[in-house]
Design an enzyme around this catalytic site. Structure first.
Site, PDB file in Angstrom:
ATOM      1  N   ASP A 207       0.861  -1.171   0.000  1.00  0.00           N
ATOM      2  CA  ASP A 207       0.000   0.000   0.000  1.00  0.00           C
ATOM      3  C   ASP A 207       0.907   1.233   0.000  1.00  0.00           C
ATOM      4  O   ASP A 207       2.114   1.141   0.169  1.00  0.00           O
ATOM      5  CB  ASP A 207      -0.941  -0.037   1.225  1.00  0.00           C
ATOM      6  CG  ASP A 207      -2.170   0.834   1.022  1.00  0.00           C
ATOM      7  OD1 ASP A 207      -3.186   0.599   1.693  1.00  0.00           O
ATOM      8  OD2 ASP A 207      -2.123   1.747   0.167  1.00  0.00           O
TER       9      ASP A 207
ATOM     10  N   GLU B 233     -10.373   7.202   4.603  1.00  0.00           N
ATOM     11  CA  GLU B 233      -9.294   6.655   5.418  1.00  0.00           C
ATOM     12  C   GLU B 233      -9.236   7.292   6.806  1.00  0.00           C
ATOM     13  O   GLU B 233     -10.287   7.564   7.411  1.00  0.00           O
ATOM     14  CB  GLU B 233      -7.961   6.789   4.666  1.00  0.00           C
ATOM     15  CG  GLU B 233      -7.998   6.063   3.302  1.00  0.00           C
ATOM     16  CD  GLU B 233      -6.637   5.913   2.665  1.00  0.00           C
ATOM     17  OE1 GLU B 233      -6.479   6.273   1.489  1.00  0.00           O
ATOM     18  OE2 GLU B 233      -5.722   5.397   3.328  1.00  0.00           O
TER      19      GLU B 233
HETATM   20  C1  GLC Z   1      -4.418   4.261  -0.076  1.00  0.00           C
HETATM   21  C2  GLC Z   1      -5.291   3.120   0.384  1.00  0.00           C
HETATM   22  C3  GLC Z   1      -5.426   2.003  -0.612  1.00  0.00           C
HETATM   23  C4  GLC Z   1      -5.299   2.562  -2.019  1.00  0.00           C
HETATM   24  C5  GLC Z   1      -3.899   3.104  -2.182  1.00  0.00           C
HETATM   25  C6  GLC Z   1      -3.664   3.732  -3.558  1.00  0.00           C
HETATM   26  O1  GLC Z   1      -3.648   4.727   0.984  1.00  0.00           O
HETATM   27  O2  GLC Z   1      -4.942   2.530   1.632  1.00  0.00           O
HETATM   28  O3  GLC Z   1      -6.692   1.380  -0.387  1.00  0.00           O
HETATM   29  O4  GLC Z   1      -5.526   1.534  -2.969  1.00  0.00           O
HETATM   30  O5  GLC Z   1      -3.564   4.053  -1.180  1.00  0.00           O
HETATM   31  O6  GLC Z   1      -4.447   4.886  -3.696  1.00  0.00           O
END
Ligand code: GLC
Length: 636
Positions: free
Chosen positions: A320, A523
């Site tokens: 991530d 988030e």
């Molecule tokens: C974010 C999220 C993830 C996402 C990634 C790319 O922080 O945690 O779900 O796919 O970054 O945007």
């Protein structure tokens, strides 16, 4: 929320696993926790041979480059070629130009440029197509004009597996229009504490609902060998995320600590992986959270021994967003620990160049075994071959490329509108619903005519609002959307009724629909200390109170990414409907709330609570004495 009883859910896990594992009873007889999951995508000897041949030609620099995913705002096609970068992403709210509503063709043009650079064999480079990933988590939501589906919590309320497959199919089509091959979806989190800012990305607190819906969504996105359309031209690569335990952190703290036994971790948070890998999901995203004190990005046991070894996953594990840097001793620019633990593709949005240089040194120094590098590159190449990327030509030559009419197509919006109608949950109805359309209907409240509140986070921008000013996105970002008020206005008008957009002392409405709720977040920005919802200072609630004091029946419609403590509004209103985050087709709300001209319901309520609903003053829903249990929902 009710914690899944280990024995019962173990049985569930076994049932699911039995269905998925080739009939080799002994593989589930062993007393391990994690089942062997047989993907329907068998390894292909021809592909493996091609990978062998390519690997044999690759330098360390080229292998390490394949293992890096950079953000489109921080890398050019020439950089990508020079550093042999294997993948790019656009983060939430990142577009190919600096305007959200820039030309649709800009997406395809950028895809072409990066593809062309990756296939250019100048300076004895190897032609390995670059893979673009995007967060199409409720439609192609970074793109203005795309169909925006209800967020997962609403789809969990609808709990319609067939509809999920259609949603996956439509999402894949609209992503393919822009030349992108991969979505970081579905989230298979099982949110266990609704204070978590990502609760709305979870289908349910019930593992079986998550398991069933995510499975069908993946089949829609990727296709399936049994349907003879696996990763065909209208399909894209899916991601099961975030492995593992993202929805189980203490107090719902995003990226926090999940403390569970291994059995509980599987029973509660593992079911979506069993089913999505069981239908061939090709990628898994590692999670920010920790399990029993260990960051998942650094957990060799979970990423390699369990996911790849025991469960048999042969696709790629993507990290991530700088998730590797949260491991002790790591930084954005350097993290051999994550690679050695089993992350194959590192999502390092900005610091990709330093990460490349450091990792090359670490490989040459033996800190990262070449066998691990080869395994990671093999997995990345395997996914690219399976997706046909080596043969499909440049993105603009793909079947759906630049077919702009597909984006937000009426047929797609119809599916999204059905999802909206099926997602609505009726918590209370004193008889005021359904509403006769030949009435005078006041439709007001902050969410009545507000596409931003309807769609929530992950919509054109990451937070669903401006990243600095935090102002709601401008209306032009929601091109093609219908609001809840639009739908009610149309239904009333077609039956000779009328609607008011704000109270008028000289014009008394027969009934009032007041739409209120949460403002967008995503988030950790959505994490809460408790689930109370401040109604006393809420203008919408005050309007409900004044209408009630004037004897006007009130229907409250709540836009929210999770259960909240809104007892006073439920008690005050004559009817209370939870609409979650419905997305672009707000008109779907009227399909259920507004009756046919003869007064009979046009559509009945179908939605059932996918999460238990707390009473006021309860900090989370992770408790027994909830106001409404999971599965609650009234009908006409
Ligand atoms: C974010 C999220 C993830 C996402 C990634 C790319 O922080 O945690 O779900 O796919 O970054 O945007």
């Amino acid at each position: 929320m009710v914690v899944a009883h280990p024995l019962k859910s173990r049985l569930l896990g076994l049932i699911l696993t039995t269905a998925l594992v080739a009939c080799s009873p002994n593989s589930i007889a062993d007393d391990g926790v994690w089942p062997k999951v047989r993907s329907p995508i068998a390894q292909d000897a021809e592909i493996e041979a091609k990978i062998d041949s390519l690997l044999a030609q690759m330098s360390v620099e080229q292998k390490v480059g394949q293992m890096i995913q950079a953000e489109i705002k921080s890398i050019s096609p020439d950089d990508a070629a020079e550093y042999h970068i294997g993948s790019i992403l656009n983060g939430g709210g990142s577009w190919p130009t600096d305007k959200a509503d820039g030309p649709l063709g800009a997406w395809l043009s950028m895809a072409n440029l990066f593809y062309g650079a990756s296939m250019d064999t100048g300076d004895d480079r190897l032609a390995i197509p670059i893979l673009w990933g995007t967060d199409a988590v409720h439609g192609h939501n970074n793109v203005v004009g795309a169909t925006i589906f209800p967020h997962n919590i609403g789809l969990g309320a609808a709990n319609n597996p067939d509809l999920m497959r259609d949603i996956g199919t439509v999402t894949a089509r609209e992503v393919a229009v822009t030349g992108i091959d991969w979505t970081f979806a579905p989230t298979v989190a099982v949110a266990r504490d609704a204070r978590w800012g990502r609760t709305y990305e979870s289908y349910s607190e019930k593992p079986n609902i998550v398991a069933n819906l995510s499975k069908e969504f993946v089949v829609g996105l990727q296709g399936h060998p049994a349907l003879d359309n696996f990763l065909s031209e209208q399909k894209i690569i899916a991601t099961a995320k975030h492995f593992i335990g993202d929805g189980g952190t203490a107090n719902g703290k995003d990226q926090g600590e999940t403390t569970l036994t291994e059995q509980e971790l599987f029973d509660i948070h593992g079911q979506g992986y069993v089913t999505t890998l069981g239908v061939g999901a090709q990628t898994v995203m590692a999670s920010f959270n920790s399990w029993n004190g260990e960051k998942l990005h650094g957990s060799k046991y979970m990423l390699t021994d369990v996911l790849k070894g025991q469960m048999g996953f042969d696709g790629l594990v993507v990290g991530d967003w700088n998730g590797h840097a949260q491991i002790e001793g790591c930084t954005n620019a350097s993290c051999p620990q994550a690679i050695n633990a089993g992350v194959d593709l590192i999502m390092v949005p900005e610091d990709w160049k330093a990460f490349s240089q450091n990792t090359i040194s670490q490989v040459k120094a033996g800190d990262i075994p070449m066998s691990r590098v080869d395994d990671a590159v093999r997995r990345i190449l395997r996914v690219k071959y399976r997706a046909g990327m080596f043969d499909s030509g440049k993105p603009s030559e793909h079947a759906l490329a630049s077919r702009a009419k597909l984006l937000g197509h009426a047929d797609h919006r119809a599916i999204a509108r059905q999802a909206v109608s099926e997602s609505l949950v009726l918590l209370k109805n004193d008889g005021v619903l359904p509403i006769n359309p030949n009435s005078r209907i006041l439709v007001a409240g902050s969410g009545a005519d507000n596409p931003a509140l309807q769609s929530g986070g992950w919509t054109v921008t990451w937070q669903g609002r401006h990243i600095e000013t935090r102002a709601l996105n401008p209306r032009k970002y929601y091109k093609g959307h219908t609001t809840i008020a639009d739908g009610i206005r149309d239904a009333a008008a077609s039956a000779g009724g009328e609607t008011l957009a704000k109270p008028d002392p000289d014009t008394r409405p027969d009934v009032a629909i007041i739409v209120f709720g949460e403002t967008p977040y995503a988030e950790f920005e959505g994490d809460l200390a408790n689930l109370d919802f401040d109604l006393l200072d809420n203008e919408d609630f005050k309007l409900m109170q004044s209408l009630k004091s004037d004897g006007v029946p009130v229907v409250a419609v709540f836009l929210t990414g999770r259960p909240r403590g809104v007892d006073a509004a439920i008690d005050l209103a004559d009817a209370f409907v939870t609409a979650w985050l419905p997305g672009s087709e707000g008109a779907g709300v009227a399909d259920v709330l507004i009756a046919a001209p003869d007064g009979s319901p046009r559509q009945n309520f179908k939605g059932k609570l996918p999460f238990s609903w707390p009473a006021n003053g309860v900090s989370s829903t992770d408790n027994e004495d909830v106001k409404y249990k999971v599965g609650y929902g009234l009908t006409y």
